[in-house]
Write a protein that holds these residues in place. Sequence first.
Motif, short mmCIF file in Angstrom:
data_model
loop_
_atom_site.label_atom_id
_atom_site.label_comp_id
_atom_site.label_asym_id
_atom_site.label_seq_id
_atom_site.Cartn_x
_atom_site.Cartn_y
_atom_site.Cartn_z
N PHE A 106 111.54 -116.39 -50.19
CA PHE A 106 111.70 -116.91 -51.54
C PHE A 106 112.34 -115.83 -52.42
N LYS A 107 113.24 -116.24 -53.27
CA LYS A 107 114.06 -115.32 -54.05
C LYS A 107 113.25 -114.33 -54.87
N HIS A 108 112.31 -114.82 -55.67
CA HIS A 108 111.59 -113.94 -56.59
C HIS A 108 110.62 -113.02 -55.83
N TYR A 109 109.95 -113.57 -54.84
CA TYR A 109 109.03 -112.75 -54.05
C TYR A 109 109.79 -111.63 -53.34
N ASP A 123 97.99 -107.11 -54.65
CA ASP A 123 96.63 -106.75 -54.25
C ASP A 123 96.42 -105.25 -54.32
N LYS A 124 97.40 -104.48 -53.90
CA LYS A 124 97.28 -103.02 -53.96
C LYS A 124 97.12 -102.54 -55.41
N TRP A 125 97.85 -103.17 -56.33
CA TRP A 125 97.75 -102.78 -57.74
C TRP A 125 96.38 -103.13 -58.31
N VAL A 126 95.96 -104.38 -58.11
CA VAL A 126 94.70 -104.85 -58.71
C VAL A 126 93.51 -104.12 -58.12
N ARG A 127 93.48 -103.96 -56.81
CA ARG A 127 92.35 -103.25 -56.19
C ARG A 127 92.28 -101.79 -56.66
N ALA A 128 93.43 -101.16 -56.82
CA ALA A 128 93.43 -99.78 -57.31
C ALA A 128 92.87 -99.71 -58.72
N ALA A 129 93.23 -100.67 -59.56
CA ALA A 129 92.72 -100.69 -60.93
C ALA A 129 91.22 -100.93 -60.96
N ILE A 130 90.75 -101.83 -60.09
CA ILE A 130 89.31 -102.12 -60.05
C ILE A 130 88.52 -100.94 -59.48
N LYS A 159 95.96 -107.89 -66.01
CA LYS A 159 97.39 -108.14 -66.14
C LYS A 159 98.07 -108.14 -64.77
N GLY A 160 97.59 -107.29 -63.88
CA GLY A 160 98.14 -107.29 -62.53
C GLY A 160 97.84 -108.60 -61.82
N ALA A 161 96.59 -109.07 -61.96
CA ALA A 161 96.22 -110.34 -61.33
C ALA A 161 97.00 -111.51 -61.92
N THR A 162 97.35 -111.39 -63.21
CA THR A 162 98.08 -112.45 -63.87
C THR A 162 99.57 -112.39 -63.59
N PHE A 163 100.20 -111.24 -63.91
CA PHE A 163 101.65 -111.17 -63.88
C PHE A 163 102.23 -110.83 -62.52
N LEU A 164 101.47 -110.13 -61.66
CA LEU A 164 101.97 -109.81 -60.34
C LEU A 164 101.55 -110.83 -59.30
N SER A 165 100.32 -111.32 -59.40
CA SER A 165 99.77 -112.18 -58.36
C SER A 165 99.87 -113.66 -58.71
N THR A 166 99.21 -114.06 -59.81
CA THR A 166 99.17 -115.49 -60.15
C THR A 166 100.55 -116.02 -60.52
N TRP A 167 101.30 -115.24 -61.28
CA TRP A 167 102.66 -115.68 -61.67
C TRP A 167 103.53 -115.88 -60.44
N MET A 168 103.46 -114.94 -59.48
CA MET A 168 104.28 -115.06 -58.29
C MET A 168 103.88 -116.28 -57.47
N TRP A 169 102.57 -116.54 -57.38
CA TRP A 169 102.13 -117.72 -56.62
C TRP A 169 102.61 -118.99 -57.31
#
Length: 222
Positions: A106-109, A123-130, A159-169
Amino acid sequence: MLAAVVSLIPAASSDTGCQAASPFGLLAGYSPTSNVSQAALIDLAVRSVSTALSSAVGDSSLALSIYTGGNYSLGGPSTSAKRYSLQALSTQAKAMMSDCAVGCPFKHYQMYFDYFGDHDYADKWVRAAIERTPTHFANGLGNANFSSTDVSNAAAASKGATFLSTWMWSVGMFEEAVNLCNTTDNTAALGFWDKGVAYYTGSLEGADGNSKTGTYGEVCHT
């Protein structure tokens, strides 16, 4: 991309100028053709992670449990609901957006993978933040160090869960809808489009979408 599926969206009412009524109700003004109420609960998971971390000490264990535990359903429009976690929106992205038989990558992914060098970059970003650790992306780009005990980790995680993960899904759902539309599988295409809207708006926006507290509204206004 929108043009490819616009003809599939239920016809507008000639009396009101609004979308045709849906048996599943409205989602931020959108009339879905399938029941996506469970998918829309994604914003509650994001909010719960942020709340668990939103103090100087924060509760990383609780936040991680919410993030990895799975408290809403995720599944294709024609399949039984499957229990997934917020984390799975990142860890399952490779299978859906890179390894699929039609339309992949997929183009954006692919753009995000090319930058970070990791399929599970979100996941790497969000887990590191948590967990308050540094990120270690394969390409060495976009790294951050969350090792300090700071309330900003709550913002980084949510924000990582929103803009990196949920937005991409969400975008992935739209791209899959286009792929299916191109094979004339209109019912499945509409189901994935519905899910894209659900992940994009979340449940807190309600029927009219004016509350500014959904998946994106809540993160952007806090």
